[in-house]
Design a protein around this motif. Structure first.
Motif, PDB file in Angstrom:
ATOM      1  N   SER B  23       0.898  -1.144   0.130  1.00  0.00           N
ATOM      2  CA  SER B  23      -0.027  -0.058   0.033  1.00  0.00           C
ATOM      3  C   SER B  23       0.760   1.267   0.074  1.00  0.00           C
ATOM      4  O   SER B  23       1.872   1.188   0.641  1.00  0.00           O
ATOM      5  CB  SER B  23      -0.885   0.069   1.272  1.00  0.00           C
ATOM      6  N   GLY B  24       0.358   2.436  -0.535  1.00  0.00           N
ATOM      7  CA  GLY B  24       1.101   3.750  -0.424  1.00  0.00           C
ATOM      8  C   GLY B  24       0.975   4.046   1.047  1.00  0.00           C
ATOM      9  O   GLY B  24      -0.022   3.806   1.904  1.00  0.00           O
ATOM     10  N   LEU B  25       2.011   5.123   1.540  1.00  0.00           N
ATOM     11  CA  LEU B  25       1.792   5.543   2.851  1.00  0.00           C
ATOM     12  C   LEU B  25       1.154   6.835   2.797  1.00  0.00           C
ATOM     13  O   LEU B  25       1.305   7.788   2.025  1.00  0.00           O
ATOM     14  CB  LEU B  25       3.467   5.643   3.122  1.00  0.00           C
ATOM     15  N   VAL B  26       0.802   7.140   4.096  1.00  0.00           N
ATOM     16  CA  VAL B  26       0.053   8.386   4.290  1.00  0.00           C
ATOM     17  C   VAL B  26       0.692   9.105   5.504  1.00  0.00           C
ATOM     18  O   VAL B  26       1.165   8.919   6.617  1.00  0.00           O
ATOM     19  CB  VAL B  26      -1.395   7.979   4.893  1.00  0.00           C
ATOM     20  N   THR B  82       1.708   8.331  -0.786  1.00  0.00           N
ATOM     21  CA  THR B  82       0.501   8.609  -1.905  1.00  0.00           C
ATOM     22  C   THR B  82      -0.582   9.640  -1.328  1.00  0.00           C
ATOM     23  O   THR B  82      -1.402   9.884  -2.122  1.00  0.00           O
ATOM     24  CB  THR B  82      -0.106   7.325  -1.959  1.00  0.00           C
ATOM     25  N   ALA B  83      -0.435   9.867   0.136  1.00  0.00           N
ATOM     26  CA  ALA B  83      -1.258  10.866   0.786  1.00  0.00           C
ATOM     27  C   ALA B  83      -0.648  11.753   1.911  1.00  0.00           C
ATOM     28  O   ALA B  83       0.048  11.267   2.562  1.00  0.00           O
ATOM     29  CB  ALA B  83      -2.657  10.347   1.129  1.00  0.00           C
ATOM     30  N   PHE B  84      -1.119  13.104   1.840  1.00  0.00           N
ATOM     31  CA  PHE B  84      -0.159  13.664   3.095  1.00  0.00           C
ATOM     32  C   PHE B  84      -1.402  14.678   3.824  1.00  0.00           C
ATOM     33  O   PHE B  84      -2.446  15.360   2.994  1.00  0.00           O
ATOM     34  CB  PHE B  84       1.037  14.417   2.707  1.00  0.00           C
ATOM     35  N   THR B 250      -1.841   7.523  13.824  1.00  0.00           N
ATOM     36  CA  THR B 250      -1.004   7.553  12.624  1.00  0.00           C
ATOM     37  C   THR B 250       0.414   8.120  12.804  1.00  0.00           C
ATOM     38  O   THR B 250       0.621   8.335  13.897  1.00  0.00           O
ATOM     39  CB  THR B 250      -2.027   8.350  11.726  1.00  0.00           C
ATOM     40  N   ILE B 251       1.199   8.414  11.671  1.00  0.00           N
ATOM     41  CA  ILE B 251       2.374   8.838  11.538  1.00  0.00           C
ATOM     42  C   ILE B 251       2.701   9.857  10.792  1.00  0.00           C
ATOM     43  O   ILE B 251       2.110   9.607   9.467  1.00  0.00           O
ATOM     44  CB  ILE B 251       3.255   7.568  11.294  1.00  0.00           C
ATOM     45  N   GLY B 252       3.276  10.717  11.121  1.00  0.00           N
ATOM     46  CA  GLY B 252       3.654  11.902  10.158  1.00  0.00           C
ATOM     47  C   GLY B 252       5.231  12.389  10.338  1.00  0.00           C
ATOM     48  O   GLY B 252       5.830  11.864  11.301  1.00  0.00           O
TER      49      GLY B 252
END
Lengths: 378, 378
Positions: B23-26, B82-84, B250-252
């Motif tokens: 999967s892409g990462l957010v 893939t998303a932010f 979630t993680i950023g």
């Protein structure tokens, strides 16, 4: 920014345009064969993991160790490491790899009483001799796996081979408490009293007590932040206090089974992060860990390098500048430590000759895959 | 290992041989324009650094912000994001970039009373509309820079735009103490009493108290380990406790001025390391942070993705298998989190179409350099 790095001598001219030139990095503590165990049950409880590791390791013979070491050597070159200090049981294999790949290797037999009697280890260690890129060191696994008598033996060989002892020291609470209970002394305190501390490169040191730091003055200590965090050994390597007490602080990745990367750029960043989090303090800077991984590393291995400077050995790395933008003079050190990974490395020069260039990347990556295929049933 | 990920629909066939599909990462928290300040005086004392940052930021107008956001968008795609979720002051610019680069962006105006009155912010926020890859969110900087009245306003817009509030919460001791002194309540406790906590994505949370965790049940919290470690804000994001209390963790990466990388693979590893070091405990596993960066990230942004599975949106990443050897079924998750960096990414697919492929790498890297040149006098 152009600096004079020495008079023109001889040899080929290398076009560094578009690159950033820096010293090669010294990985001051690793176990190269363990790349084959990377990711193996590594999220289990520590004791469960260790018992699986020991079980696997019992079936790893010399030729398999050498496969693992070759994988690690290639990975280290790919990520800008020009020298490494190894603890395992295949120093002769590592000597061959050092010459084949032109990377500086410091390895030796490992004293570990519960594995093998010290006389056999001693005999093999004495047969090791240096070559262009290899120098024997003496490994003593730890105070909890080697007796003081064994340590004495190791010290004698280290002196006669004009080398040093590479040893795990004060890595876990359990270790510190067991040594204290048994001997009445803390590990570094005990090592100091043996008179051999000046021969010892003390690795991990997360649980060194304040009063022991003064014994370390003028000696070398190695910080392995990622591995110790991943294994939750806790403790806090006292980087600032060691630095201020005149300890030669170096950095290592530890083995690929506990890190699981061998990229010293990532390790430098993690070292700063761990220090800042542990001490709630910004004292440790990017410049400290860069120095620890270059100048201090070269001091440990006894080679006049670690800087791009006239008179220093030409162990150098060229990075793709596009991996460290914005490329401004006052941001270079920050970018090297906090932004770059080993993937930015385009060229690695050891002793003035190219050991790795990005044109070899595919070949190197394919070689790693071939090597892993050789041990795929493990 | 072949799994059925759905019936054949239509479109091009992509050969994934030699790759690993995931999967892409957010990236659940970042400040994209800040890439232009990467490395700027970032090893100074926190308060000195902040005053330099604010001084610089005052001179950063919209067109410059967009340059920084474009750099960050490219870097995120290059490393498999893939998303932010973004907090800054150029949501319209980000909307344009989301469509141009085919990356999912969640951005909005930012309420911050000491910067601009809330009525002007409100007007601009209300004019924002969604597009294919962009959706407005409402940013409230923090409880110490926005009044409860402003928060009320933000909540009304968030409801009318069917979106959420993205907010820094309990990042520093200073913040927690000042809110407690002023209101008699801890930050999350206070937010719970406003009735808006269900609208809030609470970022940082290093200093949340135990009794506040229960209020977070069913809500979303974002962990930014690298940034908080680098800034030495200390505290300990209670990952295990939040997870067990039913919080969507979630993680950023936070912004490039405080990280300084935007690579979510590195962030996942650092998250595990920080948790294990802080709690002297191995509870947090690679699988938890992978879930946090995929499934949980997609849950936050309200898109049915985060897994390679029938019925899920096709936001996918293909990695070079040679970056994650040994490629054994039981070691894949370990390798993804502890070994790989974003450099392993070969292809990024968003909404079933390719947004990045390694054949575009040179073009992307050169574009980043061109963009940095545009702001080189900053």
């Amino acid at each position: 920014m152009v600096m004079d790095v020495g008079d023109y001598q001889s040899g080929d001219v290398l076009d560094c345009k578009g690159g950033v030139l820096m010293s090669g990095l010294v990985n001051a503590h690793t176990h190269t064969p363990m790349s084959i165990l990377r990711g193996y049950k590594d999220d289990l409880d520590l004791h469960q993991w260790l018992s699986f590791m020991w079980e696997k390791e019992a079936s790893i013979y010399n030729d398999i160790m050498n496969v693992g070491s070759e994988i690690s050597v290639i990975e280290m070159l790919l990520s800008g490491t020009t020298a490494f200090v190894d603890m395992y049981f295949n120093p002769s294999g590592i000597k061959g790899l050092a010459e084949k790949y032109r990377i500086r290797a410091f390895a030796g037999e490992t004293f570990m009483d519960n594995r093998e009697d010290s006389e056999s280890v001693k005999r093999r260690q004495e047969s090791l001799s240096p070559s262009t890129f290899f120098k024997p060191i003496v490994n003593v696994h730890s105070l909890y796996t080697a007796s003081l008598e064994t340590l004495h033996k190791a010290a004698q060989i280290a002196k006669s081979q004009k080398t040093w002892i590479h040893m795990h020291v004060s890595e876990t609470r359990q270790e510190v408490y067991s040594i204290k209970r048994k001997t009445g002394k803390f590990p570094v305190e005990l090592l100091n009293e043996t008179g051999f501390l000046n021969l010892i490169q003390a690795v991990h040191m997360g649980w060194i007590t304040n009063q022991e730091i003064s014994y370390m003055k003028g000696k070398t200590s190695t910080h392995c932040p990622t591995s110790n965090m991943k294994l939750a050994t806790a403790g806090s390597f006292p980087f600032k206090e060691m630095h201020e007490s005149g300890v030669n602080v170096t950095i290592g990745t530890d083995g690929a089974a506990s890190n699981n990367s061998l990229d010293m750029f990532r390790e430098m960043k993690t070292a700063v992060l761990l220090q800042r989090h542990s001490y709630w303090d910004l004292w440790v800077k990017a410049s400290h860990v860069l120095e620890a991984s270059t100048v201090n590393g070269y001091k440990l291995i006894g080679i006049n390098g670690g800087e791009v400077k006239k008179g220093k050995v030409a162990d150098l790395v060229i990075l793709d500048r596009r991996s460290m933008l914005p490329l401004k003079e006052d941001r270079i050190v920050s970018n090297l430590v906090y932004n770059v990974t080993g993937n930015a490395v385009k060229t690695v020069i050891v002793g003035g000759e190219i050991s790795y260039d990005v044109s070899m990347k595919e070949t190197f990556l394919n070689r790693i895959e071939t090597l892993y295929n050789e041990v795929k049933d493990l």
